[in-house]
Design a protein around this motif. Structure first.
Motif, mmCIF file in Angstrom:
data_model
loop_
_atom_site.group_PDB
_atom_site.id
_atom_site.type_symbol
_atom_site.label_atom_id
_atom_site.label_comp_id
_atom_site.label_asym_id
_atom_site.label_seq_id
_atom_site.Cartn_x
_atom_site.Cartn_y
_atom_site.Cartn_z
ATOM 1 N N LEU A 12 93.925 -43.754 -59.459
ATOM 2 C CA LEU A 12 93.331 -44.990 -58.935
ATOM 3 C C LEU A 12 92.322 -44.692 -57.828
ATOM 4 N N ILE A 13 91.232 -45.420 -57.846
ATOM 5 C CA ILE A 13 90.224 -45.304 -56.793
ATOM 6 C C ILE A 13 90.111 -46.642 -56.067
ATOM 7 N N PRO A 14 90.178 -46.620 -54.718
ATOM 8 C CA PRO A 14 90.006 -47.867 -53.978
ATOM 9 C C PRO A 14 88.582 -48.388 -54.124
ATOM 10 N N ALA A 15 88.450 -49.697 -54.262
ATOM 11 C CA ALA A 15 87.143 -50.328 -54.408
ATOM 12 C C ALA A 15 86.990 -51.411 -53.349
ATOM 13 N N ILE A 16 86.069 -51.169 -52.424
ATOM 14 C CA ILE A 16 85.755 -52.153 -51.396
ATOM 15 C C ILE A 16 84.721 -53.110 -51.974
ATOM 16 N N ILE A 17 85.000 -54.401 -51.918
ATOM 17 C CA ILE A 17 84.072 -55.399 -52.458
ATOM 18 C C ILE A 17 83.329 -56.063 -51.298
ATOM 19 N N GLN A 18 82.004 -55.996 -51.363
ATOM 20 C CA GLN A 18 81.141 -56.529 -50.314
ATOM 21 C C GLN A 18 80.181 -57.555 -50.916
ATOM 22 N N ASP A 19 80.016 -58.671 -50.224
ATOM 23 C CA ASP A 19 79.040 -59.665 -50.673
ATOM 24 C C ASP A 19 77.642 -59.049 -50.582
ATOM 25 N N SER A 20 76.896 -59.108 -51.665
ATOM 26 C CA SER A 20 75.584 -58.452 -51.705
ATOM 27 C C SER A 20 74.561 -59.112 -50.787
ATOM 28 N N GLU A 21 74.789 -60.371 -50.424
ATOM 29 C CA GLU A 21 73.833 -61.066 -49.561
ATOM 30 C C GLU A 21 74.278 -61.085 -48.104
ATOM 31 N N THR A 22 75.506 -61.525 -47.836
ATOM 32 C CA THR A 22 75.960 -61.630 -46.446
ATOM 33 C C THR A 22 76.398 -60.288 -45.885
ATOM 34 N N LYS A 23 76.715 -59.338 -46.777
ATOM 35 C CA LYS A 23 77.210 -58.002 -46.408
ATOM 36 C C LYS A 23 78.630 -58.035 -45.850
ATOM 37 N N ASN A 24 79.308 -59.182 -45.944
ATOM 38 C CA ASN A 24 80.690 -59.259 -45.501
ATOM 39 C C ASN A 24 81.599 -58.591 -46.518
ATOM 40 N N VAL A 25 82.651 -57.928 -46.020
ATOM 41 C CA VAL A 25 83.653 -57.343 -46.907
ATOM 42 C C VAL A 25 84.572 -58.461 -47.375
ATOM 43 N N LEU A 26 84.715 -58.585 -48.696
ATOM 44 C CA LEU A 26 85.490 -59.682 -49.271
ATOM 45 C C LEU A 26 86.934 -59.297 -49.558
ATOM 46 N N MET A 27 87.126 -58.102 -50.092
ATOM 47 C CA MET A 27 88.482 -57.684 -50.450
ATOM 48 C C MET A 27 88.513 -56.196 -50.765
ATOM 49 N N LEU A 28 89.705 -55.687 -50.975
ATOM 50 C CA LEU A 28 89.911 -54.309 -51.416
ATOM 51 C C LEU A 28 90.823 -54.343 -52.624
ATOM 52 N N GLY A 29 90.470 -53.596 -53.657
ATOM 53 C CA GLY A 29 91.314 -53.490 -54.843
ATOM 54 C C GLY A 29 91.302 -52.053 -55.326
ATOM 55 N N TYR A 30 92.010 -51.805 -56.430
ATOM 56 C CA TYR A 30 92.067 -50.451 -56.994
ATOM 57 C C TYR A 30 91.634 -50.489 -58.451
ATOM 58 N N MET A 31 90.949 -49.441 -58.859
ATOM 59 C CA MET A 31 90.491 -49.321 -60.240
ATOM 60 C C MET A 31 90.997 -48.032 -60.847
ATOM 61 N N ASN A 32 91.390 -48.132 -62.121
ATOM 62 C CA ASN A 32 91.629 -46.906 -62.882
ATOM 63 C C ASN A 32 90.423 -46.706 -63.803
ATOM 64 N N LYS A 33 90.494 -45.726 -64.652
ATOM 65 C CA LYS A 33 89.345 -45.408 -65.504
ATOM 66 C C LYS A 33 88.962 -46.592 -66.391
ATOM 67 N N GLU A 34 89.968 -47.267 -66.933
ATOM 68 C CA GLU A 34 89.710 -48.379 -67.856
ATOM 69 C C GLU A 34 89.117 -49.600 -67.135
#
Length: 199
Positions: A12-34
């Motif tokens: 699993l790789i952590p994925a930081i989600i950031q709003d592309s316009e405001t640049k605020n961090v929205l959430m953190l999740g995890y991704m696997n290959k699929e």
């Protein structure tokens, strides 16, 4: 982008989600290959849910999708930064972010200055506060001051004294922010107009 999921903990790789316009961090999740592959293919952020042990596209039930704008891997290649355009609130609680903060644009010092101006208008004694005293004289005086500062900027632009030019520019910006508030607006309203003109 090639990600070596085999060297990551539990794949699993952590994925930081950031709003592309405001640049605020929205959430953190995890991704696997699929889930990473599905995110790239669909353009909608998809995680691997550790609690449900399955792929989970953010917004699959609520409709509050995260539409991908860009994906970057960090220097150690073990964390993703995904810039996205959120459709509605991001947090399952209904908040804009998982930190319960509003997802509004913030321009750092300029936003702080706007807040200071607003506070002085609402709370300060007009005898002690320059902002409050100027506002007490009405919008015509505020607008007049912006005009005066604009003329001074033009005069200094034609000279070679950079220090004076920057000082007058700061005065102009400060008074313009005051005029915006006198009209019931903030800098972000002007930025929205500029964005609408972008081609």
């Amino acid at each position: 982008m090639n990600i070596d999921f085999s060297r990551l903990a539990h794949g699993l790789i952590p994925a930081i989600i950031q709003d592309s316009e405001t640049k605020n961090v929205l959430m953190l999740g995890y991704m696997n290959k699929e889930s990473y592959k599905k995110t790239v293919e669909t353009g909608k952020v998809t995680f691997f849910s550790r609690s449900k042990q399955r792929l989970w596209t953010k917004g699959e039930e609520s409709g509050n999708f995260l539409n991908v704008v860009s994906i970057k891997n960090d220097c150690d290649e073990d964390t993703l930064l995904i810039q996205a355009k959120p459709v509605g609130p991001t947090c399952h609680t209904g908040a804009d972010t998982c930190w319960q903060e509003p997802n509004k644009a913030n321009y750092g010092f300029i936003s702080d200055l706007e807040a200071t101006i607003q506070s002085r208008i609402e709370n300060a004694d007009s005898e002690k506060s320059y902002v409050a005293s100027l506002f007490a004289k009405g919008i015509n005086k505020v607008a007049q001051k912006v005009g005066e500062e604009a003329v001074e900027v033009v005069i200094e632009a034609k000279d070679n004294n950079d220090e004076l030019f920057l000082s007058e520019s700061a005065d102009l910006l400060f008074h313009y922010l005051m005029l915006l508030q006198a009209k019931g607006f903030k800098l972000n309203d002007v930025i929205d107009v500029l964005k609408s003109r972008q081609k």
